[in-house]
Design a protein around this motif. Structure first.
Motif, PDB file in Angstrom:
ATOM      1  N   ASP A 104       1.119 -13.960   7.386  1.00  0.00           N
ATOM      2  CA  ASP A 104       1.501 -14.966   6.396  1.00  0.00           C
ATOM      3  C   ASP A 104       1.184 -14.425   5.000  1.00  0.00           C
ATOM      4  OD1 ASP A 104       1.636 -17.130   4.655  1.00  0.00           O
ATOM      5  OD2 ASP A 104       0.804 -18.560   6.090  1.00  0.00           O
ATOM      6  N   GLN A 105       2.251 -14.222   4.232  1.00  0.00           N
ATOM      7  CA  GLN A 105       2.083 -13.670   2.875  1.00  0.00           C
ATOM      8  C   GLN A 105       2.514 -14.682   1.816  1.00  0.00           C
ATOM      9  OE1 GLN A 105       4.255  -9.953   2.728  1.00  0.00           O
ATOM     10  NE2 GLN A 105       2.564  -8.819   3.662  1.00  0.00           N
ATOM     11  N   ALA A 106       2.077 -15.920   1.984  1.00  0.00           N
ATOM     12  CA  ALA A 106       2.472 -16.965   1.033  1.00  0.00           C
ATOM     13  C   ALA A 106       2.063 -16.604  -0.409  1.00  0.00           C
ATOM     14  CB  ALA A 106       1.849 -18.303   1.432  1.00  0.00           C
ATOM     15  N   TYR A 107       0.995 -15.808  -0.549  1.00  0.00           N
ATOM     16  CA  TYR A 107       0.466 -15.498  -1.896  1.00  0.00           C
ATOM     17  C   TYR A 107       0.629 -14.023  -2.263  1.00  0.00           C
ATOM     18  CZ  TYR A 107      -1.546 -20.063  -1.090  1.00  0.00           C
ATOM     19  OH  TYR A 107      -1.701 -21.395  -0.812  1.00  0.00           O
ATOM     20  N   ILE A 108       1.514 -13.303  -1.571  1.00  0.00           N
ATOM     21  CA  ILE A 108       1.584 -11.842  -1.720  1.00  0.00           C
ATOM     22  C   ILE A 108       1.927 -11.396  -3.143  1.00  0.00           C
ATOM     23  CG2 ILE A 108       4.023 -11.612  -1.004  1.00  0.00           C
ATOM     24  CD1 ILE A 108       1.131  -9.228  -0.114  1.00  0.00           C
ATOM     25  N   GLU A 109       2.668 -12.228  -3.877  1.00  0.00           N
ATOM     26  CA  GLU A 109       3.055 -11.810  -5.237  1.00  0.00           C
ATOM     27  C   GLU A 109       1.819 -11.653  -6.126  1.00  0.00           C
ATOM     28  OE1 GLU A 109       4.387 -14.329  -3.561  1.00  0.00           O
ATOM     29  OE2 GLU A 109       6.544 -13.958  -3.446  1.00  0.00           O
ATOM     30  N   PHE A 110       0.694 -12.283  -5.748  1.00  0.00           N
ATOM     31  CA  PHE A 110      -0.515 -12.220  -6.576  1.00  0.00           C
ATOM     32  C   PHE A 110      -1.446 -11.074  -6.188  1.00  0.00           C
ATOM     33  CE2 PHE A 110       0.838 -16.689  -6.529  1.00  0.00           C
ATOM     34  CZ  PHE A 110       1.062 -16.866  -7.886  1.00  0.00           C
ATOM     35  N   GLY A 111      -1.187 -10.429  -5.055  1.00  0.00           N
ATOM     36  CA  GLY A 111      -2.042  -9.300  -4.689  1.00  0.00           C
ATOM     37  C   GLY A 111      -2.041  -9.026  -3.198  1.00  0.00           C
ATOM     38  N   GLY A 112      -2.555  -7.849  -2.853  1.00  0.00           N
ATOM     39  CA  GLY A 112      -2.669  -7.489  -1.443  1.00  0.00           C
ATOM     40  C   GLY A 112      -1.557  -6.555  -1.002  1.00  0.00           C
ATOM     41  N   TYR A 113      -1.733  -6.013   0.182  1.00  0.00           N
ATOM     42  CA  TYR A 113      -0.789  -5.032   0.723  1.00  0.00           C
ATOM     43  C   TYR A 113       0.446  -5.733   1.279  1.00  0.00           C
ATOM     44  CZ  TYR A 113       1.144  -1.671   4.052  1.00  0.00           C
ATOM     45  OH  TYR A 113       1.989  -0.871   4.773  1.00  0.00           O
ATOM     46  N   ASN A 114       1.594  -5.292   0.776  1.00  0.00           N
ATOM     47  CA  ASN A 114       2.866  -5.843   1.206  1.00  0.00           C
ATOM     48  C   ASN A 114       3.342  -4.972   2.377  1.00  0.00           C
ATOM     49  OD1 ASN A 114       5.624  -5.806   1.509  1.00  0.00           O
ATOM     50  ND2 ASN A 114       6.059  -5.952  -0.686  1.00  0.00           N
ATOM     51  N   ALA A 115       3.290  -5.498   3.582  1.00  0.00           N
ATOM     52  CA  ALA A 115       3.463  -4.664   4.787  1.00  0.00           C
ATOM     53  C   ALA A 115       4.923  -4.476   5.209  1.00  0.00           C
ATOM     54  CB  ALA A 115       2.656  -5.285   5.921  1.00  0.00           C
ATOM     55  N   ILE A 116       5.853  -4.728   4.289  1.00  0.00           N
ATOM     56  CA  ILE A 116       7.277  -4.676   4.673  1.00  0.00           C
ATOM     57  C   ILE A 116       7.669  -3.340   5.303  1.00  0.00           C
ATOM     58  CG2 ILE A 116       9.604  -4.600   3.664  1.00  0.00           C
ATOM     59  CD1 ILE A 116       8.918  -7.032   2.076  1.00  0.00           C
ATOM     60  N   GLU A 117       7.088  -2.251   4.763  1.00  0.00           N
ATOM     61  CA  GLU A 117       7.450  -0.917   5.303  1.00  0.00           C
ATOM     62  C   GLU A 117       7.104  -0.786   6.791  1.00  0.00           C
ATOM     63  OE1 GLU A 117       4.963   2.109   3.543  1.00  0.00           O
ATOM     64  OE2 GLU A 117       3.167   0.899   3.816  1.00  0.00           O
ATOM     65  N   LEU A 118       6.206  -1.645   7.288  1.00  0.00           N
ATOM     66  CA  LEU A 118       5.784  -1.532   8.693  1.00  0.00           C
ATOM     67  C   LEU A 118       6.746  -2.228   9.655  1.00  0.00           C
ATOM     68  CD1 LEU A 118       1.920  -2.115   8.363  1.00  0.00           C
ATOM     69  CD2 LEU A 118       3.194   0.035   8.328  1.00  0.00           C
ATOM     70  N   LEU A 119       7.667  -3.030   9.091  1.00  0.00           N
ATOM     71  CA  LEU A 119       8.563  -3.791   9.973  1.00  0.00           C
ATOM     72  C   LEU A 119       9.418  -2.876  10.853  1.00  0.00           C
ATOM     73  CD1 LEU A 119       9.684  -6.659   7.552  1.00  0.00           C
ATOM     74  CD2 LEU A 119       8.213  -6.883   9.570  1.00  0.00           C
ATOM     75  N   ASP A 120       9.802  -1.702  10.312  1.00  0.00           N
ATOM     76  CA  ASP A 120      10.636  -0.764  11.089  1.00  0.00           C
ATOM     77  C   ASP A 120       9.881  -0.227  12.290  1.00  0.00           C
ATOM     78  OD1 ASP A 120      12.843  -0.942   9.549  1.00  0.00           O
ATOM     79  OD2 ASP A 120      12.330   0.763   8.246  1.00  0.00           O
TER      80      ASP A 120
END
Ligand code: PMP
Length: 356
Positions: free
Chosen positions: A188-204
């Motif tokens: 759950d990345q409800a607050y991702i725009e404010f900080g933390g690792y964005n794990a999108i690259e791991l979806l593949d």
């Protein structure tokens, strides 16, 4: 049948739930729901209102919100077929758990965290396996991994940045967990725009990873009720089967598309809110509080033995913050979200006077 007999026919798991409820309270300064304090400019609202007036209301919205998915795909760099949108990220959590959890499944939840995970998992009859955060409320990676190994096939729910603590999972934390976890992982990345690792690259690489996001926080669209999930297209297509048709109304769909054309406005606000958060963190650290937890979100949690008096004092001064003291490990804790500069100053003034 009488009322009691009828009540007894409601699923026992649902009856056992504690109500998730927020009292409607009126305060001139509202810092209790982690919303973006800035409304959208009137020109944009008027443009949208014009669209709503001209669009027939007797016709259903698009079966698939194609253009919105296209815009989200450009924004996230996830293919359109790996995106599902819904009525807030809460709805995405619901359809995910409807698809992944059942009475035979374990759902691993790192406590304290967002209450809705427990509510849905329990209501669906799954067994919650809690992993506590560390004493400093950072994630306990070895405990998460060991719980995951103990319950293979479980659904692991991670929230980063975490509500209500603001703690985050680093890139290596997420990778370590995913390398070991044999089951689905909802991030759950409800607050991702404010900080933390964005794990999108791991979806593949990890088809068992699904990310949920929202327009309710950084995008300033809490009133719209719009969220989305990102995942492997084949997995998302299966989950799509249980989602209600027409779950996104034409208004929200249109507004979200418009907001995605103004991401630079959102970026500027996020930058401002991050600066204000860091300023508020230093301020709170200068007060005689018991703990102030570092945060990568747009809110801060702190512990104060005079919690009730402080909460009431804020309220008397027209400022509403959130009492999160009933969450596990959060005794005497309060959470405040970052507001406008004036709102933050007013909050700081109340605290300064309280501790004077
Ligand atoms: N996840 C987290 C961590 C949240 O804090 C919230 C709202 N407070 C949500 C999901 C749900 O957000 P929404 O349904 O508005 O998208």
């Amino acid at each position: 049948m009488n009322l009691n007999e009828s009540l007894l026919l409601i699923n026992e798991k649902v009856r056992s739930l504690k109500k998730y409820h927020l009292e409607p309270e009126i305060s001139s300064i509202k810092l209790n729901q982690n919303e973006n304090p800035f409304d959208w400019p009137m020109e944009i609202k008027k443009e949208i209102a014009q669209f709503c007036v001209s669009r027939p209301w007797n016709r259903y919205p698009n079966f698939v919100p194609d253009q919105l998915q296209e815009k989200l795909s450009q924004y996230t760099k996830v293919p359109k077929s790996g995106i599902l949108v819904g009525n807030g990220s809460n709805e995405m959590l619901l359809v995910l758990l409807l698809s992944l959890a059942n009475t035979a499944r374990n759902v691993i939840i790192c406590q304290p965290t967002f209450t809705v995970y427990r509510l849905l998992a329990t209501g669906l009859g799954a067994t919650e396996r809690s992993v506590g955060l560390n004493a400093d409320l950072t994630f306990n990676i070895p405990d998460i991994v060991s719980c995951s190994k103990q319950y293979p096939g479980s659904v692991l729910i991670l929230c980063s940045p975490n509500n209500p603590t603001g703690s985050v999972l680093s890139e290596s934390d997420v990778k370590t967990i995913l390398a070991e976890h044999n089951g689905f992982c909802i991030l759950d990345q409800a607050y991702i725009e404010f900080g933390g690792y964005n794990a999108i690259e791991l979806l593949d690489k990890f088809p068992n990873l699904i990310i949920t996001r929202t327009f309710s926080k950084a995008f300033g669209g809490a009133g719209l009720r719009l969220g989305y999930m990102l995942g492997n297209p084949e997995i998302v297509s299966q989950i799509n089967k249980i989602k209600l048709p027409y779950n996104v109304n034409f208004f929200s769909e249109h507004v979200a598309q418009t907001l995605l054309s103004h991401t630079s406005t959102v970026e500027k606000q996020v930058e401002f809110l991050i600066n204000q958060r860091d300023d508020l963190l230093s301020f709170l650290n200068s007060l005689p509080l018991d703990n102030v937890y570092p945060s990568s979100a747009n809110f801060i949690m702190f512990r104060c033995r005079e919690k009730q008096a402080l909460f009431d004092n804020c309220k008397q001064n027209g400022i509403l913050i959130r009492d999160v003291s009933s969450y596990p490990l959060c005794e005497n804790c309060l959470r405040v979200n970052v507001g406008t500069e004036q709102e933050n100053s007013a909050f700081k003034k109340v605290l300064k006077n309280f501790f004077a």
